[in-house]
Design a protein around this motif. Structure first.
Motif, PDB file in Angstrom:
ATOM      1  N   ALA A   3       0.841  -1.188   0.000  1.00  0.00           N
ATOM      2  CA  ALA A   3       0.000   0.000   0.000  1.00  0.00           C
ATOM      3  C   ALA A   3       0.879   1.242   0.000  1.00  0.00           C
ATOM      4  CB  ALA A   3      -0.900  -0.013   1.224  1.00  0.00           C
ATOM      5  N   PRO A   4       0.424   2.321  -0.651  1.00  0.00           N
ATOM      6  CA  PRO A   4       1.217   3.552  -0.670  1.00  0.00           C
ATOM      7  C   PRO A   4       1.349   4.130   0.730  1.00  0.00           C
ATOM      8  CG  PRO A   4      -1.016   3.915  -1.529  1.00  0.00           C
ATOM      9  CD  PRO A   4      -0.848   2.459  -1.387  1.00  0.00           C
ATOM     10  N   ALA A   5       2.496   4.781   0.982  1.00  0.00           N
ATOM     11  CA  ALA A   5       2.734   5.372   2.298  1.00  0.00           C
ATOM     12  C   ALA A   5       1.716   6.470   2.579  1.00  0.00           C
ATOM     13  CB  ALA A   5       4.154   5.937   2.346  1.00  0.00           C
ATOM     14  N   GLN A   6       1.295   6.516   3.843  1.00  0.00           N
ATOM     15  CA  GLN A   6       0.344   7.553   4.236  1.00  0.00           C
ATOM     16  C   GLN A   6       1.087   8.853   4.509  1.00  0.00           C
ATOM     17  OE1 GLN A   6      -2.663   6.238   7.212  1.00  0.00           O
ATOM     18  NE2 GLN A   6      -1.462   4.364   7.233  1.00  0.00           N
ATOM     19  N   PRO A   7       0.468   9.985   4.208  1.00  0.00           N
ATOM     20  CA  PRO A   7       1.112  11.264   4.525  1.00  0.00           C
ATOM     21  C   PRO A   7       1.223  11.446   6.033  1.00  0.00           C
ATOM     22  CG  PRO A   7      -1.169  11.603   3.825  1.00  0.00           C
ATOM     23  CD  PRO A   7      -0.848  10.155   3.565  1.00  0.00           C
ATOM     24  N   ASP A   8       2.293  12.099   6.461  1.00  0.00           N
ATOM     25  CA  ASP A   8       2.508  12.317   7.896  1.00  0.00           C
ATOM     26  C   ASP A   8       1.603  13.435   8.400  1.00  0.00           C
ATOM     27  OD1 ASP A   8       4.113  10.379   8.893  1.00  0.00           O
ATOM     28  OD2 ASP A   8       5.995  11.472   8.655  1.00  0.00           O
ATOM     29  N   ARG A   9       0.390  13.032   8.779  1.00  0.00           N
ATOM     30  CA  ARG A   9      -0.589  13.997   9.291  1.00  0.00           C
ATOM     31  C   ARG A   9      -1.295  13.418  10.512  1.00  0.00           C
ATOM     32  NH1 ARG A   9      -3.486  18.052   5.226  1.00  0.00           N
ATOM     33  NH2 ARG A   9      -1.647  18.747   4.074  1.00  0.00           N
ATOM     34  N   PHE A  10      -1.787  14.321  11.351  1.00  0.00           N
ATOM     35  CA  PHE A  10      -2.588  13.930  12.507  1.00  0.00           C
ATOM     36  C   PHE A  10      -4.061  14.218  12.190  1.00  0.00           C
ATOM     37  CE2 PHE A  10       1.426  15.314  14.767  1.00  0.00           C
ATOM     38  CZ  PHE A  10       1.846  14.029  15.067  1.00  0.00           C
ATOM     39  N   HIS A  11      -4.908  13.226  12.316  1.00  0.00           N
ATOM     40  CA  HIS A  11      -6.336  13.419  12.054  1.00  0.00           C
ATOM     41  C   HIS A  11      -7.134  13.651  13.333  1.00  0.00           C
ATOM     42  CE1 HIS A  11      -6.453  11.479   7.772  1.00  0.00           C
ATOM     43  NE2 HIS A  11      -5.316  12.114   8.001  1.00  0.00           N
ATOM     44  N   PHE A  12      -6.577  13.191  14.481  1.00  0.00           N
ATOM     45  CA  PHE A  12      -7.334  13.275  15.733  1.00  0.00           C
ATOM     46  C   PHE A  12      -6.453  13.728  16.890  1.00  0.00           C
ATOM     47  CE2 PHE A  12      -9.649  10.236  13.152  1.00  0.00           C
ATOM     48  CZ  PHE A  12     -10.972  10.600  13.358  1.00  0.00           C
ATOM     49  N   PRO A 168       1.876  13.543  33.921  1.00  0.00           N
ATOM     50  CA  PRO A 168       0.784  14.454  33.545  1.00  0.00           C
ATOM     51  C   PRO A 168       1.242  15.496  32.533  1.00  0.00           C
ATOM     52  CG  PRO A 168       1.753  15.148  35.616  1.00  0.00           C
ATOM     53  CD  PRO A 168       2.472  13.888  35.211  1.00  0.00           C
ATOM     54  N   ASP A 169       0.270  16.212  31.983  1.00  0.00           N
ATOM     55  CA  ASP A 169       0.518  17.365  31.112  1.00  0.00           C
ATOM     56  C   ASP A 169       1.344  17.009  29.879  1.00  0.00           C
ATOM     57  OD1 ASP A 169       0.004  20.005  30.568  1.00  0.00           O
ATOM     58  OD2 ASP A 169       1.815  20.751  31.557  1.00  0.00           O
ATOM     59  N   GLY A 170       1.092  15.816  29.308  1.00  0.00           N
ATOM     60  CA  GLY A 170       1.887  15.371  28.173  1.00  0.00           C
ATOM     61  C   GLY A 170       1.345  15.818  26.829  1.00  0.00           C
ATOM     62  N   LEU A 171       2.186  15.692  25.822  1.00  0.00           N
ATOM     63  CA  LEU A 171       1.793  15.952  24.435  1.00  0.00           C
ATOM     64  C   LEU A 171       2.635  15.039  23.545  1.00  0.00           C
ATOM     65  CD1 LEU A 171       0.292  17.429  22.212  1.00  0.00           C
ATOM     66  CD2 LEU A 171       1.974  19.281  22.359  1.00  0.00           C
ATOM     67  N   ILE A 172       2.013  13.992  23.032  1.00  0.00           N
ATOM     68  CA  ILE A 172       2.701  12.996  22.222  1.00  0.00           C
ATOM     69  C   ILE A 172       1.993  12.852  20.880  1.00  0.00           C
ATOM     70  CG2 ILE A 172       3.234  10.531  21.991  1.00  0.00           C
ATOM     71  CD1 ILE A 172       5.051  11.793  23.962  1.00  0.00           C
ATOM     72  N   GLY A 173       2.784  12.783  19.803  1.00  0.00           N
ATOM     73  CA  GLY A 173       2.231  12.558  18.479  1.00  0.00           C
ATOM     74  C   GLY A 173       2.769  11.269  17.881  1.00  0.00           C
ATOM     75  N   LEU A 174       1.905  10.515  17.234  1.00  0.00           N
ATOM     76  CA  LEU A 174       2.300   9.279  16.558  1.00  0.00           C
ATOM     77  C   LEU A 174       2.004   9.443  15.069  1.00  0.00           C
ATOM     78  CD1 LEU A 174       0.855   6.636  19.065  1.00  0.00           C
ATOM     79  CD2 LEU A 174       3.248   7.343  18.822  1.00  0.00           C
ATOM     80  N   LEU A 175       3.048   9.604  14.270  1.00  0.00           N
ATOM     81  CA  LEU A 175       2.892   9.798  12.829  1.00  0.00           C
ATOM     82  C   LEU A 175       2.969   8.462  12.092  1.00  0.00           C
ATOM     83  CD1 LEU A 175       5.126  12.956  12.412  1.00  0.00           C
ATOM     84  CD2 LEU A 175       2.654  12.855  12.008  1.00  0.00           C
ATOM     85  N   PRO A 176       2.284   8.342  10.964  1.00  0.00           N
ATOM     86  CA  PRO A 176       2.327   7.091  10.199  1.00  0.00           C
ATOM     87  C   PRO A 176       3.736   6.598   9.901  1.00  0.00           C
ATOM     88  CG  PRO A 176       0.587   8.495   9.347  1.00  0.00           C
ATOM     89  CD  PRO A 176       1.338   9.317  10.373  1.00  0.00           C
ATOM     90  N   SER A 177       4.666   7.522   9.607  1.00  0.00           N
ATOM     91  CA  SER A 177       6.033   7.119   9.269  1.00  0.00           C
ATOM     92  C   SER A 177       6.778   6.527  10.467  1.00  0.00           C
ATOM     93  CB  SER A 177       6.818   8.319   8.729  1.00  0.00           C
ATOM     94  OG  SER A 177       6.934   9.322   9.726  1.00  0.00           O
ATOM     95  N   GLN A 178       6.275   6.754  11.675  1.00  0.00           N
ATOM     96  CA  GLN A 178       6.921   6.255  12.891  1.00  0.00           C
ATOM     97  C   GLN A 178       6.328   4.919  13.359  1.00  0.00           C
ATOM     98  OE1 GLN A 178       5.827   9.628  15.306  1.00  0.00           O
ATOM     99  NE2 GLN A 178       7.821  10.617  15.030  1.00  0.00           N
ATOM    100  N   LEU A 179       5.275   4.477  12.666  1.00  0.00           N
ATOM    101  CA  LEU A 179       4.525   3.308  13.132  1.00  0.00           C
ATOM    102  C   LEU A 179       4.921   2.060  12.347  1.00  0.00           C
ATOM    103  CD1 LEU A 179       1.107   5.137  13.419  1.00  0.00           C
ATOM    104  CD2 LEU A 179       2.486   4.319  15.316  1.00  0.00           C
ATOM    105  N   PRO A 180       4.875   0.886  13.004  1.00  0.00           N
ATOM    106  CA  PRO A 180       4.433   0.695  14.387  1.00  0.00           C
ATOM    107  C   PRO A 180       5.561   0.764  15.408  1.00  0.00           C
ATOM    108  CG  PRO A 180       4.662  -1.442  13.358  1.00  0.00           C
ATOM    109  CD  PRO A 180       5.024  -0.416  12.303  1.00  0.00           C
TER     110      PRO A 180
END
Length: 439
Positions: A3-12, A168-180
């Protein structure tokens, strides 16, 4: 062909309010800030903590810790009886503060909110800016003691996982290119939907680590879960948004409505438990009408405390309070209705068939649930009018109870339990105010 690589974006964005109930108490009482604190359902050593401040968590006190044990760990711990009305009010205020930065698309529970990003909001720098604005808006508009952790991801399942990765007070992002690989270090129990029983099942199939789980292909995941859930999980953990992200938004059609209560010592008898069941039905019937439903099914659940001798010959379970018990439940079916008298007749019919005898002499828990809810606009009216005007009687009772309090006017059977079974803290839904009270 891959499958083609997904763009590195956050949807939620998944917003998780940190130690919410305890933080609300520290916001209300500045003198409690920086000190170990636990919120409890009642002031009794046999009950369990339902929330703990981060100062208490640092000592090993957490949700589910028995109050007596918490006192041994920290004799100076501050114990506060939970106030559902304040928690509901703060949840609403926080939602308003979040809305100033980004619309809330879903509220999974009283201390969680989900925002769906669109267009250029999905670009990582912009998504991070929105997340920081949400944190600042809560701090500025609601209270400095209230903190949240935010997870950013391409689907809601991963966003929830990310929100738990830094507290507490965290902010973490999981991008498609970093998964899994970005989640390979987590424990299996960190996955939403994987509890103690599921973990045991996975271990029995030689899956004991996240690395082993992620090494499975789609067919392997399907076989592991023996359902389409495995296929979905395979895609979600790799960043795909299948349209069913593991926390589906409700269709809007509610299926059940009810109340339950752990009985106080004074009500652990047949007479006391009946009075409490009567009150639970009184509350449920009023909510049924306020939320504009009819029902044709009622289920009663009773749990009976057992002595040590009884547990040796009767299959038992252990309640969070430590009480070993047996259980019984029964359903009644009847014509569609929403009036209290008809429901009370159904309750009496079920109650008469409860188990009796020495092994069932000490009820300690009662639950009343109305099932198969039918929206008012789908209800088929009776051919003949109600000769006893039961619906009109219920409407009249509601008017008085909404104005003066939910137990102002009631049937005599619940009188001994009039002050029992108050509205408790809600985890999966936010209490709604009807008249002068919350339910």
């Amino acid at each position: 062909m891959s499958a083609p690589a997904q763009p590195d974006r956050f949807h939620f964005l998944h917003i998780d309010l940190n130690s919410f109930f305890a933080s609300v108490e520290q916001q209300l009482h500045p003198e409690y800030r920086g000190r170990p604190l636990a919120v409890v359902p009642t002031m009794a050593d046999t009950t369990s903590c339902i929330a703990a401040s981060y100062e208490a968590k640092a000592l090993g006190i957490k949700t589910g810790t028995q109050v007596g044990e918490a006192k041994k760990i920290c004799p100076d711990i501050i114990l506060i009886a939970g106030n559902h009305a304040e928690y509901a009010r703060y949840s609403h205020e926080i939602a308003k503060a979040v809305e100033l930065a980004c619309p809330v698309s879903h509220t999974p529970s009283i201390d969680e909110m989900v925002c769906e990003l669109i267009g250029r909001e999905q670009e990582p720098p912009r998504a991070r800016k929105i997340a920081l604005e949400i944190k600042q808006s809560i701090y500025k508009n609601v209270g400095e003691a209230l903190r949240c952790s935010i997870g950013m991801a391409p689907n809601r399942y991963l966003a929830k996982i990310a929100s738990d990765m830094q507290k507490p007070d965290g902010l973490i992002g999981l991008l498609p290119s970093q998964l899994p690989r970005a989640i390979a270090h987590l424990d299996l129990r960190d996955l939403p939907g994987v509890g103690a029983r599921t973990e045991v099942r996975l271990h029995a199939k030689n899956i004991t680590t996240m690395e082993q789980l992620l090494a499975l292909d789609r067919n392997g995941m399907h076989k592991l879960w023996d359902s389409v859930w495995g296929d979905r999980l395979y895609h979600w953990l790799r960043g795909a948004d299948s349209g069913d992200d593991g926390a589906p938004v409700s269709s809007g059609v509610q299926k059940t409505l009810g109340h339950s209560h752990v009985l106080g010592p004074e009500h652990r008898s047949h007479e006391g438990s009946w009075a409490v069941a009567h009150k639970l039905l009184h509350k449920a019937a009023m909510r049924l009408r306020m939320e504009k439903f009819y029902t044709n099914s009622l289920t009663v659940t009773i749990r009976f405390a057992l002595t040590k001798e009884q547990t040796e010959r009767i299959k038992s379970k252990r309640h969070t309070s430590g009480i070993k018990h047996s259980g019984w439940a029964m359903e009644a079916r009847f014509r569609e209705c929403q009036d209290t008298l008809t429901l009370l007749e159904a309750l009496r019919g079920v109650w008469a068939q409860r188990p009796q005898g020495p092994d069932f002499a000490k009820p300690f828990f009662v639950g009343v649930t109305l099932r198969n809810l039918i929206p008012e606009d789908e209800h088929q009216p009776e051919l003949f009018a109600d000769p006893n005007n039961r619906a009109d009687l219920s409407v009249t009772m509601d008017k008085l109870n909404l104005k003066y309090g939910h137990t102002t006017l009631h049937f005599a059977g619940m009188l001994p339990a009039r002050e029992s079974a108050p509205t408790r803290i809600a985890f999966t839904q936010i209490p709604v105010q009807y008249g002068v009270d919350y339910m």
